[in-house]
Design a protein around this motif. Structure first.
Motif, short mmCIF file in Angstrom:
data_model
loop_
_atom_site.label_atom_id
_atom_site.label_comp_id
_atom_site.label_asym_id
_atom_site.label_seq_id
_atom_site.Cartn_x
_atom_site.Cartn_y
_atom_site.Cartn_z
N VAL A 428 0.91 -0.91 -0.12
CA VAL A 428 -0.56 -0.16 0.19
C VAL A 428 1.01 1.41 -0.21
N TYR A 429 2.02 1.01 1.14
CA TYR A 429 2.41 2.71 1.03
C TYR A 429 4.51 2.52 0.28
N ILE A 430 4.85 3.12 -0.28
CA ILE A 430 5.78 3.29 -0.83
C ILE A 430 6.36 4.45 -0.36
N PRO A 431 7.62 5.09 -0.23
CA PRO A 431 8.07 6.19 -0.47
C PRO A 431 8.32 7.05 -1.35
N ARG A 432 6.49 7.33 -1.33
CA ARG A 432 6.29 8.23 -2.69
C ARG A 432 7.86 9.41 -2.21
N LEU A 454 5.96 9.91 7.74
CA LEU A 454 5.90 9.16 6.48
C LEU A 454 7.24 7.43 7.43
N LEU A 455 8.28 7.27 7.68
CA LEU A 455 9.31 5.90 8.61
C LEU A 455 7.51 5.14 9.09
N ASP A 456 7.03 5.52 9.75
CA ASP A 456 5.64 5.09 10.49
C ASP A 456 4.65 4.09 9.03
N ALA A 457 4.76 5.21 8.15
CA ALA A 457 3.89 4.70 6.83
C ALA A 457 4.34 3.55 6.58
N VAL A 458 6.01 3.46 5.82
CA VAL A 458 6.70 2.67 5.41
C VAL A 458 7.15 1.96 5.84
N SER A 459 7.27 2.01 7.09
CA SER A 459 7.64 0.78 8.45
C SER A 459 7.16 -0.14 8.13
N ARG A 460 5.38 -0.86 7.44
CA ARG A 460 4.42 -1.37 7.52
C ARG A 460 3.63 -1.22 6.19
N ARG A 470 -2.90 9.87 2.23
CA ARG A 470 -2.35 10.63 1.72
C ARG A 470 -0.87 9.96 1.43
N TYR A 471 -0.62 9.48 2.45
CA TYR A 471 0.72 7.61 1.74
C TYR A 471 0.57 6.93 1.32
N ALA A 472 -0.56 6.60 0.62
CA ALA A 472 -0.77 5.54 -0.41
C ALA A 472 -1.19 6.17 -1.81
N ALA A 473 -1.13 7.47 -2.02
CA ALA A 473 -1.66 8.39 -2.92
C ALA A 473 -0.61 8.91 -4.04
N PRO A 474 -0.12 8.84 -5.38
CA PRO A 474 -0.08 9.54 -5.94
C PRO A 474 0.82 10.64 -6.02
N ALA A 475 1.97 11.39 -6.28
CA ALA A 475 1.54 12.66 -6.63
C ALA A 475 0.58 13.45 -7.02
N PRO A 476 0.73 15.14 -6.65
CA PRO A 476 0.27 15.83 -6.83
C PRO A 476 -0.01 16.69 -8.20
N GLN A 477 -0.62 16.30 -9.30
CA GLN A 477 0.05 16.96 -10.72
C GLN A 477 0.71 17.85 -10.40
N ASP A 478 0.34 18.62 -9.40
CA ASP A 478 1.94 19.99 -9.42
C ASP A 478 2.75 19.36 -9.02
N PHE A 479 3.35 18.14 -9.01
CA PHE A 479 4.61 18.02 -8.25
C PHE A 479 5.78 17.82 -9.08
N GLY A 480 5.25 18.36 -10.69
CA GLY A 480 5.79 18.57 -11.74
C GLY A 480 7.22 16.70 -11.95
N THR A 481 7.61 16.84 -12.84
CA THR A 481 9.15 16.81 -13.19
C THR A 481 9.55 16.47 -11.79
N TYR A 482 9.86 14.72 -11.15
CA TYR A 482 10.71 15.07 -10.45
C TYR A 482 12.58 14.41 -10.80
N ARG A 483 13.60 14.62 -10.27
CA ARG A 483 14.60 14.96 -10.45
C ARG A 483 15.11 14.56 -8.78
N THR A 484 16.40 13.16 -9.18
CA THR A 484 17.06 13.60 -7.74
C THR A 484 18.48 12.99 -8.06
#
Length: 488
Positions: A428-432, A454-460, A470-484
């Motif tokens: 259900v939960y990944i580090p979105r 966030l750690l609590d969500a992804v730990s289970r 909100r921790y299971a939902a994709p990024a909102p449209q205005d988040f834009g192109t992601y770069r790391t």
């Protein structure tokens, strides 16, 4: 640097002692005002360490390298590596230190390793050897999420703010990550040994890898060949798990492929959202060499470089050694394909005994539908469990091609998928990505609450819980192109 014994930590200098050719004794930069940001208390307890002591001033000094236990010899490790295809015979820990090895509560040997502890003789160019809060917390969050998802990984023990400002694009707060691993032996370690021309070093390194990670190889008719094939099998399983979860490593250089089969070095990594094999999040991967869909091929390429490094140990004659290496390398693709297909069968809840050709045909039809509809990878597979119970509408709403997905769902449901199996392997939960950035930005500004949530969500990750929508939902449209970014 003060040197004093600690009441709870004994560190051996095994690597420094056994491989002086690959270890440069070094000291961490002294932290001006070390402040513990996050401590992995559950991991500390599993390791046989005292979390309460690690929170003391002396414990925090250990976690940044200012305090060195008696018997320890912190070293910067030497290794080589192919970085984006180009070979560098001398990379090494440019901003990291192996503090030493210790035996955990289950009797397993572990490394305690620091990242961001200062410039070493292996640092390149104008690198300062330091790290900042955001990237170190990224490794903490993602590595702990991977652990909870069941993926072999190095573990994050703690992140400590150093009190030292570090200049990147702007001036940011400095930090050190304390990391624990089965070892830090990499394909690049063997490439370094081979590049020295010292076959005795190469043989000793292989012996250490066998004893520490793949002991069954010691009893094989050809131990060094067995070592290679064991590493190939571990990597086939590992990369298969990455692909099943939509994880993108971002820098699959040979110095970032472990001999143990653990995921290492969470720099420009991320989880794919909209399904697309060409997805790249790394700011430095301009050509898409390590795109999501290229990861199995990148792993196979890295293993070929590992085989090249091992050639002097595989046979006395070069031609015979190459033939052995080529044959053994062929095991990777078979094992990866088997691991991936078995994992996808579980993700789809397909019954045992179903012909692989039927499963493959389903996947060949499904994946183009996912890509064409820009469907969120994690949401689709989790919602599919609901469809297995008879409610397909949440799954249908993810797609543009309703006729296409309706036809696929009808054929899939006719096979009697097992929703319980699916929910055990589809998180259900990944580090979105947007939530990771939110947490890191807040933490950099001194607010750790978003990080802790966030750690609590992804730990289970497989347990759906009310209030965490909100921790299971994709990024909102205005988040834009992601770069790391690497954060170096």
């Amino acid at each position: 640097m003060s040197i004093a014994p600690t009441p709870t930590v004994t560190l051996d200098n095994r690597f420094a002692r056994e491989f002086p050719e690959m270890a440069v004794p070094w000291q961490a930069d002294q932290a001006r005002d070390p402040q513990l940001l996050v401590l992995n208390e559950a991991l500390a307890a599993d390791l046989g360490l005292d979390p309460a002591w690690l929170r003391t001033p002396e414990g925090v000094r250990l976690l940044v390298g200012d305090l060195v236990p008696d018997g320890a010899t912190p070293v910067a490790q030497a290794y080589a590596g192919h970085q984006f295809g180009g070979f560098n015979p001398r990379l090494g820990d440019g901003r990291a230190l192996l503090m030493g090895e210790f035996v955990d509560a289950e009797g397993r040997l572990r490394d305690l390793h620091l990242k961001g502890s200062g410039r070493t003789p292996f640092a390149r160019g104008g690198a300062d050897g330091l790290a900042v809060v955001g990237p170190m917390l990224r490794e903490y969050v993602v590595s702990e999420a991977m652990q909870a998802l069941g993926v072999p990984t190095t573990r994050s023990l703690a992140v400590v703010a150093t009190g030292r400002p570090v200049r990147r694009e702007t001036v940011l707060p400095g930090a050190v990550l304390a990391r624990v691993a089965s070892s830090h032996l990499r394909v690049g370690s063997f490439q370094y040994a081979r590049a020295t021309g010292d076959v005795d070093l190469l043989r000793r390194l292989a012996g250490s890898a066998i004893a520490r990670h793949h002991p069954a190889a010691a009893d094989a008719q050809h131990p060094h060949r067995a070592l290679f094939e064991a590493v190939a099998a571990a990597q086939a399983s590992l990369v298969g798990q990455w692909m099943l979860l939509g994880f993108i490593h971002g820098v699959m250089n040979t110095d970032n492929m472990t001999i143990s089969g653990e995921t290492i070095d969470y720099g420009p990594c991320a989880f794919m959202e909209a399904f697309d094999p060409a997805t790249v999040y790394s700011s430095i991967d301009h050509g898409g060499r390590y795109a999501y869909g290229n990861q199995p091929l990148a792993a196979e390429w890295n293993l070929a470089r590992f085989a090249e490094a091992l050639l002097p140990l595989l046979a006395d004659e070069q031609e015979q050694a190459v033939a052995i290496a080529t044959e053994s390398l062929g095991t990777f693709r078979r094992e990866y394909n088997a691991a991936w297909l078995a994992g996808m069968r579980a993700k789809l809840g397909l019954p045992e005994g179903l012909d692989d050709e039927v499963a493959t045909a389903l996947l060949d039809e499904l994946l183009p539908l996912l890509q064409a509809g820009h469907v969120d990878h994690t949401s689709f597979f989790r919602r599919l469990g609901t469809a297995a119970h008879g409610d397909a509408e949440p799954t249908r709403l993810l797609f543009l091609d309703l006729a296409g997905i309706d036809g696929w769902l009808e054929r899939w449901r006719a096979l009697g998928p097992d929703a319980d199996t699916m929910n055990r392997v589809n998180p259900v939960y990944i580090p979105r990505n947007h939530l990771v950035e939110e947490a890191l930005t807040a933490a950099t500004d001194g607010d750790l609450d978003p990080l802790e949530r966030l750690l609590d969500a992804v730990s289970r990750p497989y347990e759906e819980r009310p209030g965490l929508e909100r921790y299971a939902a994709p990024a909102p449209q205005d988040f834009g192109t992601y770069r790391t970014f690497c954060g170096t």
